[in-house]
Write a protein that holds these residues in place. Structure first.
Motif, PDB file in Angstrom:
ATOM      1  N   GLY A 255       0.849  -1.190   0.000  1.00 23.95           N
ATOM      2  CA  GLY A 255       0.000   0.000   0.000  1.00 23.95           C
ATOM      3  C   GLY A 255       0.881   1.235   0.000  1.00 23.95           C
ATOM      4  O   GLY A 255       2.018   1.199  -0.468  1.00 23.95           O
ATOM      5  N   ARG A 256       0.372   2.327   0.552  1.00 22.60           N
ATOM      6  CA  ARG A 256       1.202   3.523   0.725  1.00 22.60           C
ATOM      7  C   ARG A 256       1.860   3.396   2.095  1.00 22.60           C
ATOM      8  O   ARG A 256       1.361   3.892   3.101  1.00 22.60           O
ATOM      9  CB  ARG A 256       0.363   4.797   0.630  1.00 22.60           C
ATOM     10  CG  ARG A 256       1.254   6.050   0.521  1.00 22.60           C
ATOM     11  CD  ARG A 256       0.460   7.317   0.376  1.00 22.60           C
ATOM     12  NE  ARG A 256      -0.227   7.582   1.628  1.00 22.60           N
ATOM     13  CZ  ARG A 256      -1.462   8.031   1.734  1.00 22.60           C
ATOM     14  NH1 ARG A 256      -2.184   8.268   0.679  1.00 22.60           N
ATOM     15  NH2 ARG A 256      -1.989   8.261   2.916  1.00 22.60           N
ATOM     16  N   VAL A 257       2.983   2.683   2.121  1.00 23.64           N
ATOM     17  CA  VAL A 257       3.640   2.352   3.387  1.00 23.64           C
ATOM     18  C   VAL A 257       5.092   2.811   3.447  1.00 23.64           C
ATOM     19  O   VAL A 257       5.762   2.599   4.445  1.00 23.64           O
ATOM     20  CB  VAL A 257       3.535   0.837   3.693  1.00 23.64           C
ATOM     21  CG1 VAL A 257       2.092   0.453   3.986  1.00 23.64           C
ATOM     22  CG2 VAL A 257       4.083  -0.001   2.544  1.00 23.64           C
ATOM     23  N   GLN A 258       5.578   3.433   2.382  1.00 21.23           N
ATOM     24  CA  GLN A 258       6.916   4.019   2.398  1.00 21.23           C
ATOM     25  C   GLN A 258       6.784   5.532   2.331  1.00 21.23           C
ATOM     26  O   GLN A 258       5.922   6.064   1.632  1.00 21.23           O
ATOM     27  CB  GLN A 258       7.760   3.488   1.240  1.00 21.23           C
ATOM     28  CG  GLN A 258       8.136   2.036   1.422  1.00 21.23           C
ATOM     29  CD  GLN A 258       9.198   1.583   0.428  1.00 21.23           C
ATOM     30  OE1 GLN A 258       9.833   2.369  -0.245  1.00 21.23           O
ATOM     31  NE2 GLN A 258       9.387   0.264   0.352  1.00 21.23           N
ATOM     32  N   GLY A 259       7.650   6.220   3.086  1.00 23.30           N
ATOM     33  CA  GLY A 259       7.616   7.673   3.106  1.00 23.30           C
ATOM     34  C   GLY A 259       6.525   8.258   3.974  1.00 23.30           C
ATOM     35  O   GLY A 259       6.229   9.446   3.891  1.00 23.30           O
ATOM     36  N   VAL A 260       5.903   7.426   4.804  1.00 22.72           N
ATOM     37  CA  VAL A 260       4.805   7.888   5.668  1.00 22.72           C
ATOM     38  C   VAL A 260       5.051   7.567   7.145  1.00 22.72           C
ATOM     39  O   VAL A 260       4.154   7.689   7.964  1.00 22.72           O
ATOM     40  CB  VAL A 260       3.443   7.286   5.224  1.00 22.72           C
ATOM     41  CG1 VAL A 260       3.042   7.809   3.858  1.00 22.72           C
ATOM     42  CG2 VAL A 260       3.481   5.764   5.236  1.00 22.72           C
ATOM     43  N   GLY A 261       6.277   7.145   7.480  1.00 24.10           N
ATOM     44  CA  GLY A 261       6.615   6.849   8.873  1.00 24.10           C
ATOM     45  C   GLY A 261       6.204   5.472   9.348  1.00 24.10           C
ATOM     46  O   GLY A 261       6.191   5.203  10.549  1.00 24.10           O
ATOM     47  N   TYR A 262       5.884   4.580   8.411  1.00 25.07           N
ATOM     48  CA  TYR A 262       5.401   3.252   8.799  1.00 25.07           C
ATOM     49  C   TYR A 262       6.442   2.478   9.610  1.00 25.07           C
ATOM     50  O   TYR A 262       6.124   1.897  10.643  1.00 25.07           O
ATOM     51  CB  TYR A 262       4.992   2.442   7.564  1.00 25.07           C
ATOM     52  CG  TYR A 262       4.143   1.236   7.904  1.00 25.07           C
ATOM     53  CD1 TYR A 262       2.769   1.290   7.794  1.00 25.07           C
ATOM     54  CD2 TYR A 262       4.718   0.051   8.361  1.00 25.07           C
ATOM     55  CE1 TYR A 262       1.979   0.206   8.125  1.00 25.07           C
ATOM     56  CE2 TYR A 262       3.938  -1.035   8.685  1.00 25.07           C
ATOM     57  CZ  TYR A 262       2.571  -0.957   8.573  1.00 25.07           C
ATOM     58  OH  TYR A 262       1.795  -2.035   8.916  1.00 25.07           O
TER      59      TYR A 262
ATOM     60  N   GLY B 281      -1.873   0.832  10.441  1.00 22.57           N
ATOM     61  CA  GLY B 281      -0.650   1.609  10.306  1.00 22.57           C
ATOM     62  C   GLY B 281      -0.794   2.998  10.889  1.00 22.57           C
ATOM     63  O   GLY B 281      -1.805   3.324  11.504  1.00 22.57           O
ATOM     64  N   PRO B 282       0.208   3.849  10.673  1.00 20.34           N
ATOM     65  CA  PRO B 282       0.130   5.231  11.151  1.00 20.34           C
ATOM     66  C   PRO B 282      -0.865   6.032  10.306  1.00 20.34           C
ATOM     67  O   PRO B 282      -1.305   5.575   9.241  1.00 20.34           O
ATOM     68  CB  PRO B 282       1.564   5.745  10.968  1.00 20.34           C
ATOM     69  CG  PRO B 282       2.118   4.919   9.865  1.00 20.34           C
ATOM     70  CD  PRO B 282       1.473   3.570   9.998  1.00 20.34           C
ATOM     71  N   ALA B 283      -1.178   7.232  10.757  1.00 15.24           N
ATOM     72  CA  ALA B 283      -2.232   8.040  10.132  1.00 15.24           C
ATOM     73  C   ALA B 283      -2.015   8.287   8.638  1.00 15.24           C
ATOM     74  O   ALA B 283      -2.975   8.261   7.862  1.00 15.24           O
ATOM     75  CB  ALA B 283      -2.364   9.368  10.867  1.00 15.24           C
ATOM     76  N   ALA B 284      -0.786   8.516   8.200  1.00 12.92           N
ATOM     77  CA  ALA B 284      -0.527   8.857   6.799  1.00 12.92           C
ATOM     78  C   ALA B 284      -0.461   7.634   5.877  1.00 12.92           C
ATOM     79  O   ALA B 284      -0.415   7.779   4.664  1.00 12.92           O
ATOM     80  CB  ALA B 284       0.773   9.651   6.686  1.00 12.92           C
ATOM     81  N   ALA B 285      -0.461   6.451   6.437  1.00 12.29           N
ATOM     82  CA  ALA B 285      -0.322   5.228   5.640  1.00 12.29           C
ATOM     83  C   ALA B 285      -1.674   4.757   5.110  1.00 12.29           C
ATOM     84  O   ALA B 285      -2.734   5.104   5.632  1.00 12.29           O
ATOM     85  CB  ALA B 285       0.302   4.127   6.483  1.00 12.29           C
ATOM     86  N   ARG B 286      -1.600   3.938   4.065  1.00  9.01           N
ATOM     87  CA  ARG B 286      -2.763   3.210   3.553  1.00  9.01           C
ATOM     88  C   ARG B 286      -2.302   1.779   3.314  1.00  9.01           C
ATOM     89  O   ARG B 286      -1.487   1.517   2.443  1.00  9.01           O
ATOM     90  CB  ARG B 286      -3.271   3.816   2.245  1.00  9.01           C
ATOM     91  CG  ARG B 286      -4.571   3.144   1.764  1.00  9.01           C
ATOM     92  CD  ARG B 286      -4.918   3.481   0.320  1.00  9.01           C
ATOM     93  NE  ARG B 286      -4.032   2.733  -0.575  1.00  9.01           N
ATOM     94  CZ  ARG B 286      -3.152   3.273  -1.401  1.00  9.01           C
ATOM     95  NH1 ARG B 286      -2.988   4.574  -1.459  1.00  9.01           N
ATOM     96  NH2 ARG B 286      -2.388   2.515  -2.176  1.00  9.01           N
TER      97      ARG B 286
END
Length: 91
Positions: A10-17, A63-68
């Protein structure tokens, strides 16, 4: 003790995962590691008491708030060789 190898998509890089997972896993008393993969996924090894691993698995799906998180592939794995929970370099 229970150990699982995860591949998180998902969107898991660059978002603090990874940093988020290090904090969550450490707070839960787990051992293992987390790292980015060159294909854009995140890979993690979680090892510890079954209830703690299960709790972090549920949290990892959000995950963290910014992740998908779109998908998590989960397989059984041997426990890590070193104590603690660490962030590893990209593989």
């Amino acid at each position: 003790m229970k150990a699982r190898l995860l591949r998180i998509t998902g969107r898991v890089q660059g978002v603090g995962y990874r940093d988020w997972l290090v904090r969550e896993a450490t707070a839960a008393g787990l051992e293992g590691w987390v790292r980015n993969r060159t294909d854009g996924t995140v890979e993690a090894l979680l090892s510890g008491e079954e209830s703690a691993v299960g709790s972090i698995l549920l949290a990892a799906r959000r995950g963290p708030a910014a992740a998908r998180v779109d998908r998590i592939e989960e397989t059984f794995a041997p426990p890590p060789d070193e104590p603690g929970f660490h962030r590893r370099p990209t593989a």
